[in-house]
Structure formats: C-alpha cells, structure tokens
Design an enzyme around this catalytic site. Structure first.
Site, PDB file in Angstrom:
ATOM      1  N   ASN A   1     124.019  75.872  11.832  1.00  0.00           N
ATOM      2  CA  ASN A   1     124.305  74.784  12.755  1.00  0.00           C
ATOM      3  C   ASN A   1     124.220  73.478  11.975  1.00  0.00           C
ATOM      4  O   ASN A   1     123.135  72.996  11.671  1.00  0.00           O
ATOM      5  CB  ASN A   1     123.276  74.815  13.898  1.00  0.00           C
ATOM      6  CG  ASN A   1     123.473  73.670  14.877  1.00  0.00           C
ATOM      7  OD1 ASN A   1     124.261  72.755  14.629  1.00  0.00           O
ATOM      8  ND2 ASN A   1     122.766  73.723  15.991  1.00  0.00           N
TER       9      ASN A   1
ATOM     10  N   HIS B   1     131.269  73.744  19.272  1.00  0.00           N
ATOM     11  CA  HIS B   1     130.154  73.392  18.407  1.00  0.00           C
ATOM     12  C   HIS B   1     129.271  74.621  18.158  1.00  0.00           C
ATOM     13  O   HIS B   1     128.847  75.291  19.083  1.00  0.00           O
ATOM     14  CB  HIS B   1     129.353  72.285  19.095  1.00  0.00           C
ATOM     15  CG  HIS B   1     128.009  72.054  18.487  1.00  0.00           C
ATOM     16  ND1 HIS B   1     127.837  71.798  17.144  1.00  0.00           N
ATOM     17  CD2 HIS B   1     126.781  72.042  19.019  1.00  0.00           C
ATOM     18  CE1 HIS B   1     126.549  71.635  16.902  1.00  0.00           C
ATOM     19  NE2 HIS B   1     125.888  71.778  18.029  1.00  0.00           N
TER      20      HIS B   1
ATOM     21  N   CYS C   1     123.920  66.305  18.662  1.00  0.00           N
ATOM     22  CA  CYS C   1     124.979  67.044  17.981  1.00  0.00           C
ATOM     23  C   CYS C   1     126.371  66.653  18.453  1.00  0.00           C
ATOM     24  O   CYS C   1     127.353  67.001  17.812  1.00  0.00           O
ATOM     25  CB  CYS C   1     124.812  68.542  18.209  1.00  0.00           C
ATOM     26  SG  CYS C   1     123.288  69.160  17.574  1.00  0.00           S
TER      27      CYS C   1
ATOM     28  N   HIS D   1     143.974  76.408  19.879  1.00  0.00           N
ATOM     29  CA  HIS D   1     142.762  76.617  19.091  1.00  0.00           C
ATOM     30  C   HIS D   1     141.568  75.967  19.780  1.00  0.00           C
ATOM     31  O   HIS D   1     141.694  74.922  20.401  1.00  0.00           O
ATOM     32  CB  HIS D   1     142.917  76.011  17.696  1.00  0.00           C
ATOM     33  CG  HIS D   1     144.113  76.513  16.969  1.00  0.00           C
ATOM     34  ND1 HIS D   1     144.206  77.799  16.479  1.00  0.00           N
ATOM     35  CD2 HIS D   1     145.282  75.905  16.665  1.00  0.00           C
ATOM     36  CE1 HIS D   1     145.386  77.948  15.903  1.00  0.00           C
ATOM     37  NE2 HIS D   1     146.052  76.817  15.998  1.00  0.00           N
TER      38      HIS D   1
ATOM     39  N   HIS E   1     127.968  81.477  10.963  1.00  0.00           N
ATOM     40  CA  HIS E   1     127.517  82.466   9.984  1.00  0.00           C
ATOM     41  C   HIS E   1     127.455  81.887   8.581  1.00  0.00           C
ATOM     42  O   HIS E   1     126.478  82.066   7.853  1.00  0.00           O
ATOM     43  CB  HIS E   1     128.487  83.661  10.011  1.00  0.00           C
ATOM     44  CG  HIS E   1     128.074  84.780   9.116  1.00  0.00           C
ATOM     45  ND1 HIS E   1     128.526  84.922   7.825  1.00  0.00           N
ATOM     46  CD2 HIS E   1     127.224  85.815   9.316  1.00  0.00           C
ATOM     47  CE1 HIS E   1     127.985  85.999   7.279  1.00  0.00           C
ATOM     48  NE2 HIS E   1     127.187  86.561   8.155  1.00  0.00           N
TER      49      HIS E   1
ATOM     50  N   HIS F   1     128.114  62.752  30.539  1.00  0.00           N
ATOM     51  CA  HIS F   1     126.686  62.545  30.272  1.00  0.00           C
ATOM     52  C   HIS F   1     125.886  62.999  31.485  1.00  0.00           C
ATOM     53  O   HIS F   1     126.071  62.497  32.574  1.00  0.00           O
ATOM     54  CB  HIS F   1     126.432  61.058  30.015  1.00  0.00           C
ATOM     55  CG  HIS F   1     125.207  60.805  29.192  1.00  0.00           C
ATOM     56  ND1 HIS F   1     123.977  61.340  29.484  1.00  0.00           N
ATOM     57  CD2 HIS F   1     125.040  60.077  28.063  1.00  0.00           C
ATOM     58  CE1 HIS F   1     123.103  60.947  28.574  1.00  0.00           C
ATOM     59  NE2 HIS F   1     123.720  60.178  27.705  1.00  0.00           N
TER      60      HIS F   1
END
Lengths: 428, 496
Positions: B424, B391, B224, B387, B420, B303
């Site tokens: 995802n 994710h 992702c 802001h 919502h 990572h």
C-alpha cells in the site's frame, strides 16, 4: 541490543539485515549433509582489515548494495533452520537474509592491531558473536560486521556457521563479495533450486559402530547450538616468517625427509602443549586438511586422527612430524555414520574433541579485495572449540610469506604456550 | 423468486434483450432524428426541383435580419467557448521504483518484528497473521532506516527518504516529458504524515531551482486519497491560469510513522504501508493536447467527515505507552462502503450511459412506490469504463469494491497486483496501477479510466480520465523488470 562494547572501545552499533535482491522460488530448501551437521556447533570467524582507501566516501547504502547481489548466489546463507518431523535440521531458503552490523572503533587501525598482538581475544569485538538459537527459525547463520576505525580504515568481520561450510567455503563467500564490488559477475548459478526431498534415508542401520576418535558427543544442546566449555577459551595468534619457518623445518627434518610447514609447526606446538598439560598430555590429535576434491561448498575437509603411543614431551619433534605426515585415514565416513544414526539430532564437536590441528594454508583469504584494495591483515578463528583446543595454520600476508598461527586454548594455557614457544623455538 | 431470476438472466435470450435495450436507449437521439430526416427528405424530393427553387426565391431576407442573426450566433458561440472549462491534460507521469536494498521479504519482516517486539509475542503473532492474509508479495520495500533493529526514525532519515523518493520520481518525469524546471508554473506536493518546515514543496523548489513566482502548495494530513485531491486542486488552479502546467507529487513518507509500540490495531499499517511515490504533469496548454496521455474528464470528491464514526475510523493517536500510531477502527469496511455509495451516486449521472441511468431510476421509483423489498439496482459501471484503478489500501478494500461494483477479476487485477508488488503506497498507488495497465498493453485510445481512492476523514474521491492517444507499452517504469511474471495467483493465506 547494546550500543557499545568493551567499555566504549566499540560504539555506535547499528543492526539491520541484508538479503538477496531477487525473489527466490517458493519451497526451496538446503539440506546439510551428515558431515555438515556434525560441525554445527562450530562457528568460523574471519576479520579482514582494510586501509582507508577501500571504503572512503562510501555510505552504508553503498556498502549494502553489493551484498544484495552477492546473496542472490548464496540462498542457503539467507535461509533459516527448521526441523523435519524426525528432528533433522534443514534450511528453508526464505530470503530472510544475513545480519548486517555497523560499528565504530575509537582507536586507529594501527593502534588496534598493536593491542591485538598483546591480546588476540580483543578481536571478538570485531565479529558478531550470535549463535544459532534459542529460536532456530529466527537465527541468522551468517553475520557481517563493518567496523570503522578512527583513521578511516575498516574491518569486515564475518561470522559463518560451520554447518554451512568450512573455511574454504567462507573464504569463497567473501571473495565473491569482492568480485561483485568490482562489478564482475560471479560464476555461480543464482538460487540453486533444491526442492524439498522427503526423507530418503531408510538405510538399514549398520552394525552399531563406535564413534570415531575425531569427534566427541556433547549435550544435548537442543536448539542452542553452542558447546559449553569447562573453562574459558582464549585465542593466541602469532606469525612465523619464512626464515623462521625454514629454520624450523631444517631443525626438525631428519633422515632426509622434509616436512611441510604444517607438519613442522604442528609437531612443535603439539610438544609445547604436551609440556604445558603435563599429566594430561594429548596423545591423540585430530588433523583437518583440505580435501583433494575441488568441491566448493560444504564441509569437505579431510579429517584424520593420529595417536602416539609414547610420551609426547620426551619425543623427538621429527617423530611427531612424521606421525602427522602419515595420517591419512579419512574418518569422515565414520563421522557421517555417527551423525546420521539418529538423523542429525545428536550433537557433536570436532574441533576440540581432541587437540585439533587444521591446515588452512590454502584458504584464499587474501583474495578478498574491496575496490581493488587488498586487505592489510586477515585473521581467522573458530568459536565453539572444545576444551582440548585447536590450532589453525593460516597463510601469512602475501608480500611477506610465512604463516599465521592461531591457537584457541583454555585461557591459562595461552600464556604458558606463548612463553614456551619463545623460549624453545625463538618465535614471538 | 430470487433464485429463478439469476438463472433467467443468464439465459441467452435475456442477454440479447438487454443488449437491444441498451443500444436503443443510448442512441435514442439518433433513432429519433433518422426517421424525421428521412420524412423531410422524402417530402422535399416529392416536391420536385422547380418547386424547391420557387420556395427558395420567395423567402427573402432583409440584410439587417441576416446581420442580427449572424451576430446572435457568433455571440452565443463565444459565450459557450469562453465559459467552457479549460481541458486539462495529463501529459505523463512517473512512478518511483525503490532500489533492491529496500526490499522486505516476509521472513525478514517477521524476524525484525520479533526482535523489536521481544516482550510482546502476541503482537508479533498478530502481525504474522495479518501479513499472511495481506495480499502483499515478497518484493515490497521499506525505507533504509526502517530496516534497522530497532528503527531510529530521525528527521534527517525522514528527509532522506523524501528526497530519494520525490527527486527520483521528478527526475524520471522530466526525462519523459522533456520539461525544464523553469517551465513549471504550479507545484503541488501531497504527503499525509510527514510535514516538515520548510515544506516538501519548498524542498522541491530548492532542489530544482524552480521559478520564484511559482504557485506552490503542500497538502498534508489528507490521507490516502490526497492524490486525487491534488489533481482536483491542480485542475481548479489551471482554470484560472491559462497556458500553464502543474507538477504534482504524491507520496507517503514511511520513516517517521512506523509504529514502534505493540497495540494491535495500530500495528496494522506497519504490515501494509510501503515506500512509493509518483510525479504527474498536468497541463492546459494547447500544444500539449496531442502529446498528452490522458484527458481529465471528472473529479468527484465525497467527504463523510460529518459523521462522527467516519471521522474517527482512521485516527492518529498515542497508545497507552505514549507511542504514536494510526488506529484503524473495526468499522472501516462498512464506512468505506457507505462512502463509496455516496460517491457513485454522484458519479453515476455523469458517466453512465442513458440505459443504465433509466434502469436505476425505474428501480428507485419502484422501490419507493411499489415494493421496498426490490433489490436496489447496481448500475453496471463496466459499461462506463474500460479500466478501474482502485486504491490498493488492502485486500479487504479491493474485495469489497469488487463485490459492490460487480467487477470481474480482470478489472481489479491492476489493483491486486500493485498491492502484491508494491504494497500500500498510499496516494501514489493509483499511478502504479495505471502503469500496470499500460505495461500490460491494455490501454487504447479512447479508453475511460476510473480512479477511486479512500482516505482518512473519511473521504472517497474519484477521478475519471480518458485515454487521449495511442500508448506504446512502456519500456521503463516500476513494472519493467517484473511485468512478465504478472498476474500471479495470490493465495488466501501465505504460509510463512
């Protein structure tokens, strides 16, 4: 889940769901009335046959898209049944949707219609046959089946739970789909909001009344909403054109009273069935007619009962027709009281409690147009009919006039009726 | 002692002290220069005009000295400008809006689940509980094939989904930026779980007839957080190629990866992953400087794959029945927290104002030298960013980050509302969140945005953007027809 039926006649079956495009408000319910619940064991099945042009070049997604707009206007069809604490069923409008089935047929539409003329029961493969139950909360009340024929024609099969409404409501549902496909705006409000009402019926029970003649108690069926027949029911369908109809009407009319096509045909068929049933000839018949009120949704048919005190077989058809004409006492209120007695938990059948004649002449079944194409043929029938059988009178093709008759009877009676009608009344 | 501290810190006095301290430290250079300049100017004024002239005439410069000094200045300036990395601008981006036919209400999902997993009522029950607490709404979308009972995910269906999503997003982007296909110099497509041959980037080249000397890349398997990896790659490639632009497509194709078995840990992604995609145009061209929406400031990649537990926490494997799915380990949240800490340790010095860095340094020294029991100071990232785009991996991820970074409900609103409305959507969720902020009219010129993504590996990647110009509230885009209904209150448990 089967991928083919009837020995491969219908194949490549795919299941999915379609639902409303817009999100419904939370806590919306649809509470069927007592009359609706009395009809809950019956299912209306309709098949619209369209020629090649109607669906040419359309993918499945193209066909599904208008249904998402249509279903915004019919929240009750997308909901699922639940039961209140007292056991009364109601529909939770939760956007679950309508089942959508695609299938293919290995015959051309003309070949199929020929086959159906011989054996009307074949039509059950063109409509979905799932009943409500055993899990109420996961059973769709409306199912659609789109079957593509070898020639490119398409049949649109509808399975409509009678608890939602009568044939007039079902036809309205399909006609609205036609309107949406034609990009017309349906003149129905979206998402009729109906907040859950606490059970208001604290009516003092009336004096214990007997069940009206038009219904029969069955079951209890629990959460499996289908009645069990003692014998297999089959359908017989035939058409009567205008000439035959007027010939019949003139033959029957007496003393200057003219009988409507419904009265004439019903009288004739009543007598034929009486002949077939011999000792157990039906002395009582139920008649369902369109009510005068112009309510759109729900079960609004006028239900009445006629009783003959004399043997039917020897009677003059005109007497029977006159008897039918005189039937006017609306038993609906009595049915509602019987249904409401234990808060909608009891199970009844109406069609087939007695031999039932339903006048569906005015059902607007030929108004469903798909991309400006009219249906080539429309057939309606009812599943879940009791052992006494039912006869539906439907309109014929608009350009031909006449009527279509569908008789749902125990299978051994069907063949006899066919020959009886041919012999006595020269109808095929 | 710890209870007293919060009460004390919320008192007004300490607030002003804190503000004063921040102002002082952040503008320390100004505070130092002003007195010095004042002193010098006072001294000069004291001297009087004739004295200034005599001092000026006494200082005489050799022509050689003047030339050498100017060359030195020009040389240093040139070296500086040449070695400065090219500025990368985000011209515009477009998010895919699924059609209404793909909508999946909760009840439909549960009914299909029940029909598909007829023999596993416990698994169905589990899915229902996940869905109730997931934070998803009733308008998320799944691709058409997944609506079938049972789904039959063929390669063709997967390619269809890829085409619908990717081409829609790119068409939308091209319309917004008025760019022609032959002007695209670099193409990067990232899609983790669907990697056909020819690649999805080849599919894009084919559809839009891109140039034959295009630099195309296809990133697969990177989870992702691959969206930000693509941005990082584009940035690096744009350093080497002057006067170019890069088209990035971030998506996740759901069709081939819908788990059809009944193992509970592997059913979780089915409940959360939904259809979505985004197309982004980056550029290093001078001409785009004025029309670009955002400027890329930093990309930081962390990572944690070196740690075995982190490596295995999101693992694609076969279940005992041979059905392939993604197994999510129970330690996922802990590992995510650690990856986040690693990432913000690197980001902190790059973005935090001096005041926060100093405080962090003091508490760090204090903990090491004086008292290890001191609570570690969590720098206030709200001072560095206006802001936050976290994710939308799941409700737990957003909750965890909100807690760790001490963010308010408004800061994580974009993430929660994207979860919502769209579910995802994997690597593209950050772009839906950014679009939400724009659609709400909250983005102003100069605002700084922090995009954080987590992904299998285990990776935590961040990108920092600065709003480059005034942004009009968009009238198109995925939020166009529903932004007025948001924000919504999302209950802890939705009653199905």
């Amino acid at each position: 889940m089967v991928s083919s039926m009837a020995g491969g006649l219908i194949y490549d079956i795919k299941l999915s769901s379609v639902g409303p495009g817009k999100v419904i408000e939370p806590d919306v319910v649809h509470e069927p009335g007592d009359m609706d619940l009395a009809m809950k064991l019956h299912y209306l099945k309709a098949i619209y046959y369209f020629g090649k042009q109607a669906f040419e070049g359309l993918t499945t997604l193209n066909i599904k898209e208008p249904t998402f707009i249509l279903l915004n206007h019919f929240p009750a069809t997308c909901g699922r049944f639940r039961r209140t604490e007292s056991g009364r069923p109601y529909i939770k409008c939760n956007d679950c949707g309508v089942r959508f089935i695609e299938a293919k047929c290995e015959k051309t539409m003309d070949e199929w219609l020929e086959m159906v003329k011989e054996n009307a029961s074949l039509e059950k493969y063109l409509t979905p046959n799932q009943i409500i139950g055993p899990e109420l909360a996961f059973s769709p009340t409306v199912l659609l089946q789109f079957t593509k024929f070898k020639c490119g024609g398409m049949s649109v099969g509808l399975s409509w739970a009678h608890v939602l409404g009568d044939a007039f409501s079902a036809a309205e549902f399909m006609n609205t789909l036609g309107k949406v496909v034609a990009n017309e705006k349906p003149n129905r409000p979206i998402n009729l909001a109906q907040m859950k009402t606490k059970s208001t019926n604290t009516k003092i029970p009336e004096k214990i009344m007997e069940d009206p003649l038009s219904i029969k108690r069955v079951g209890p069926v629990g959460d499996n909403w289908i009645t069990v027949n003692n014998c297999k029911m089959e359908a017989l369908s035939f058409s009567v054109n205008d000439t035959q109809l007027s010939h019949l009407q003139s033959k029957i009319s007496s003393k200057g009273t003219n009988f409507s096509p419904f009265e004439a045909l019903s009288a004739v068929i009543w007598q034929c069935i009486a002949k077939i049933r011999r000792e157990s000839e039906p002395k009582v018949v139920t008649i369902c007619k369109k009510s005068e009120q112009n309510k759109a949704d729900g079960n609004n048919q006028l239900i009445s009962v006629v009783k003959a005190d004399y043997p039917i077989v020897e009677a003059d058809p005109s007497e029977l027709a006159a008897l039918m004409k005189s039937a006017s006492f609306d038993e609906r209120e009595k049915i509602e009281i019987a249904s409401e007695k234990d808060d909608g938990v009891s199970d009844f059948i109406v069609y087939g409690a007695n031999l039932t004649f339903a006048n569906l002449e005015e059902v607007k079944c030929y108004e469903f147009e798909y991309r400006e194409q009219k249906p080539v043929y429309v057939s309606y029938r009812i599943d879940g009919v009791g052992d006494a059988g039912a006869v539906l009178l439907l309109p014929g093709l608009p350009k031909n006039g006449g009527r279509n008759v569908v008789a749902i009877l125990p299978e051994n009676e069907v063949i006899e009726l066919k020959s009886e009608l041919k012999r006595e009344w020269f109808m095929d | 002692m710890p209870e007293m501290l919060p009460k004390f810190s919320t008192s007004v006095k300490l607030k002003y002290v804190k503000l004063g301290y921040q102002y002082l430290v952040n503008h320390i250079v100004t505070f130092l220069i002003i007195p010095i300049m004042a002193a010098v100017s006072i001294k000069i004024l004291k001297l009087g005009p004739e004295e200034i002239l005599t001092i000026w005439n006494s200082v005489h410069f050799d022509i050689v000295q003047i030339l050498c000094s100017s060359f030195l200045v020009i040389f240093i300036a040139t070296v500086y400008f040449m070695s400065k990395p090219r500025s990368i601008y985000l011209v515009d981006y477009a998010c895919y809006k699924p059609p209404i036919m793909c909508r999946v209400p909760f009840s439909t999902f549960m009914e299909h689940s029940r029909l598909n997993l007829k023999d596993n009522p416990k698994s169905v029950e589990f899915q229902m509980r996940i869905l109730e607490r997931s934070g998803l709404g009733e308008e998320t979308s799944l691709p058409p094939e997944i609506h079938c009972i049972p789904p039959n995910p063929t390669m063709e269906a997967a390619r269809n989904e890829a085409e619908i999503v990717i081409f829609s997003a790119i068409d939308s982007l091209m319309q917004k930026t008025r760019i022609k296909p032959k002007d695209i110099d670099i193409l990067i497509v990232n899609c983790s779980l669907f990697s056909p041959t020819p690649s999805l980037s080849a599919m894009v080249v084919n559809k839009y007839k891109l140039r034959s000397n295009i630099k195309s890349f296809n990133l697969s398997g990177m989870g992702c957080s691959a969206g930000l990896i693509s941005i990082d790659l584009a940035r690096d490639v744009l350093q080497v190629h002057p006067n170019s632009n890069a088209l990035i497509v971030s998506t996740e194709i759901i069709t081939p990866n819908y788990y059809q078995g009944s193992e509970r840990a592997m059913l979780l992604p089915n409940c959360l992953f939904r259809m979505g995609g985004a197309a982004i145009l980056l550029s290093n061209k001078r001409g785009d400087r004025n029309r670009a929406k955002y400027k890329l400031v930093h990309v930081v990649r962390t990572h944690k794959g070196g740690d075995d537990k982190a490596y295995k926490c999101v693992y694609e494997q076969e279940d005992p029945q041979g059905k392939v799915g993604i197994n999510l380990s129970k330690d996922l949240m802990i590992i995510a927290g650690e990856a986040l800490k690693s990432n913000i340790t690197t980001i902190g010095p790059l973005v935090l104002p001096a005041s926060e860095q100093l405080l962090f340094l003091f508490t760090l020294i204090g903990r090491k030298i004086f008292n290890p029991k001191w609570k570690p100071y969590i720098p206030d990232f709200k001072q560095a960013f206006e802001h936050f785009c976290i994710h939308a991996g799941g409700r737990a991820v957003i909750d965890e980050l909100q807690r760790n970074l001490q963010l308010s409900a408004e800061h994580v609103e974009a993430s929660r509302m994207t979860l919502h409305r769209f579910g995802n959507t994997s690597s593209s969720s950050l772009w839906y969140e950014l679009n939400y902020i724009e659609a709400k009219g909250r983005m102003k010129k100069g605002d700084r945005i922090w995009q954080i993504a987590f992904g299998s590996g285990f990776k935590c990647n961040s990108a920092i953007w600065k709003c480059n110009r005034r942004i009009k509230t968009p009238t198109d885009g995925p939020w166009q027809d529903c932004i007025d209904r948001y924000p919504v209150h999302i209950p802890e448990i939705v009653k199905l």
